[in-house]
Design a protein around this motif. Structure first.
Motif, PDB file in Angstrom:
ATOM      1  N   GLN A 181       0.855  -1.133  -0.057  1.00 23.26           N
ATOM      2  CA  GLN A 181       0.138  -0.074  -0.101  1.00 23.26           C
ATOM      3  C   GLN A 181       0.983   1.157  -0.108  1.00 23.26           C
ATOM      4  OE1 GLN A 181      -1.704  -0.664   3.914  1.00 23.26           O
ATOM      5  NE2 GLN A 181      -1.570   1.488   4.219  1.00 23.26           N
ATOM      6  N   GLN A 222       5.838   2.179  -4.452  1.00 22.91           N
ATOM      7  CA  GLN A 222       4.678   2.851  -3.700  1.00 22.91           C
ATOM      8  C   GLN A 222       4.857   3.762  -2.627  1.00 22.91           C
ATOM      9  OE1 GLN A 222       2.332   2.091  -6.073  1.00 22.91           O
ATOM     10  NE2 GLN A 222       0.718   1.438  -4.518  1.00 22.91           N
ATOM     11  N   GLY A 278      -0.591  -4.607   3.284  1.00 22.36           N
ATOM     12  CA  GLY A 278      -0.213  -3.454   4.322  1.00 22.36           C
ATOM     13  C   GLY A 278       1.111  -3.676   4.967  1.00 22.36           C
ATOM     14  N   ARG A 326      -5.424   4.969  -0.174  1.00 13.78           N
ATOM     15  CA  ARG A 326      -6.473   4.136   0.764  1.00 13.78           C
ATOM     16  C   ARG A 326      -6.783   5.000   1.867  1.00 13.78           C
ATOM     17  NH1 ARG A 326      -3.928  -1.783   0.449  1.00 13.78           N
ATOM     18  NH2 ARG A 326      -3.717  -2.138  -1.868  1.00 13.78           N
TER      19      ARG A 326
END
Length: 232
Positions: free
Chosen positions: A36, A155, A123, A229
């Motif tokens: 993430q 990311q 995560g 997110r």
């Protein structure tokens, strides 16, 4: 800094205070692609004010943020609480094993290095390491940046702020090499230009920006590069 360790997979981190600096850095290398979004920020001298400027300008829906600020352990909790009162995001002192959530900034406690462990769902959880200082610091920015490079890769966004010495320069380069986008604070707005300067000299920073422009650039990059997110 010594030569980089190989990128082999490692067992879960269970740290002894007797671990060497090289061993700590090696254990930060835990490759796990497809994670993430994440922002990692390192700072030292002058960093308390620089972090206030950056974090207070970020939106509540920002990706999760991990922070290593060189600071004695008796001050990191109150520092995080003060930032929390000033910011739209939540700011807290990091706790071992807690899940990393969007909209929250995690400040490394002054007694430990902050690392991340990947979870099967994509995560991270926080890992705290009481091993030896790295670059004479615990928490070390290099340790955190290396961990982020390996668990978050492209990311992630990396930021190195004002500070004395070279801690974080090599780690920011590893983040860039892993595909992360990286920023360094410019000399004019730094209290001490040491850490950003070392990172810039290594080619670790994609951009060099005044302090006032870092938060807006992070916001823009988050919108361009990574799907944010929100925390549940």
């Amino acid at each position: 800094m010594s030569a980089r360790p190989s990128g082999t997979m490692l067992p879960p981190i269970e740290v002894s205070p007797s671990l060497s600096a090289d061993a700590i850095l090696a254990r930060a290398r835990v490759p796990a692609p497809g994670r993430q979004p994440l922002i990692a920020i390192g700072a030292s001298t002058g960093g308390t004010e620089a972090l206030r400027v950056v974090l207070s300008a970020l939106e509540a829906g920002s990706p999760a943020i991990v922070i290593s600020q060189h600071m004695p352990e008796m001050f990191t909790r109150s520092f995080a609480e003060r930032l929390d009162s000033l910011c739209r995001i939540r700011v807290k002192e990091a706790e071992a094993g807690e899940p990393v959530q969007a909209g929250v900034a995690y400040v490394a406690p002054g007694h430990s290095h902050l690392l991340l462990r990947a979870t099967p769902a994509g995560g991270y959880t926080v890992q705290l390491d009481r091993g030896s200082p790295v670059n004479r610091h615990r928490p070390s920015v290099d340790v955190m940046f290396r961990s982020v490079a390996n668990v978050a890769g492209r990311q992630a966004l990396g930021v190195i702020l004002t500070g004395m010495g070279r801690d974080g320069a090599e780690g920011l380069l590893e983040m860039r090499e892993a595909g992360a986008y990286t920023l360094a604070q410019d000399e004019k707005s730094c209290v001490v230009f040491g850490m950003p300067r070392e990172a810039i000299l290594r080619g670790a920073a994609h951009e060099v920006l005044p302090l006032s422009e870092i938060a807006p650039r992070l916001t823009a990059l988050c919108r361009q590069r990574i799907p944010v997110r929100t925390a549940p």
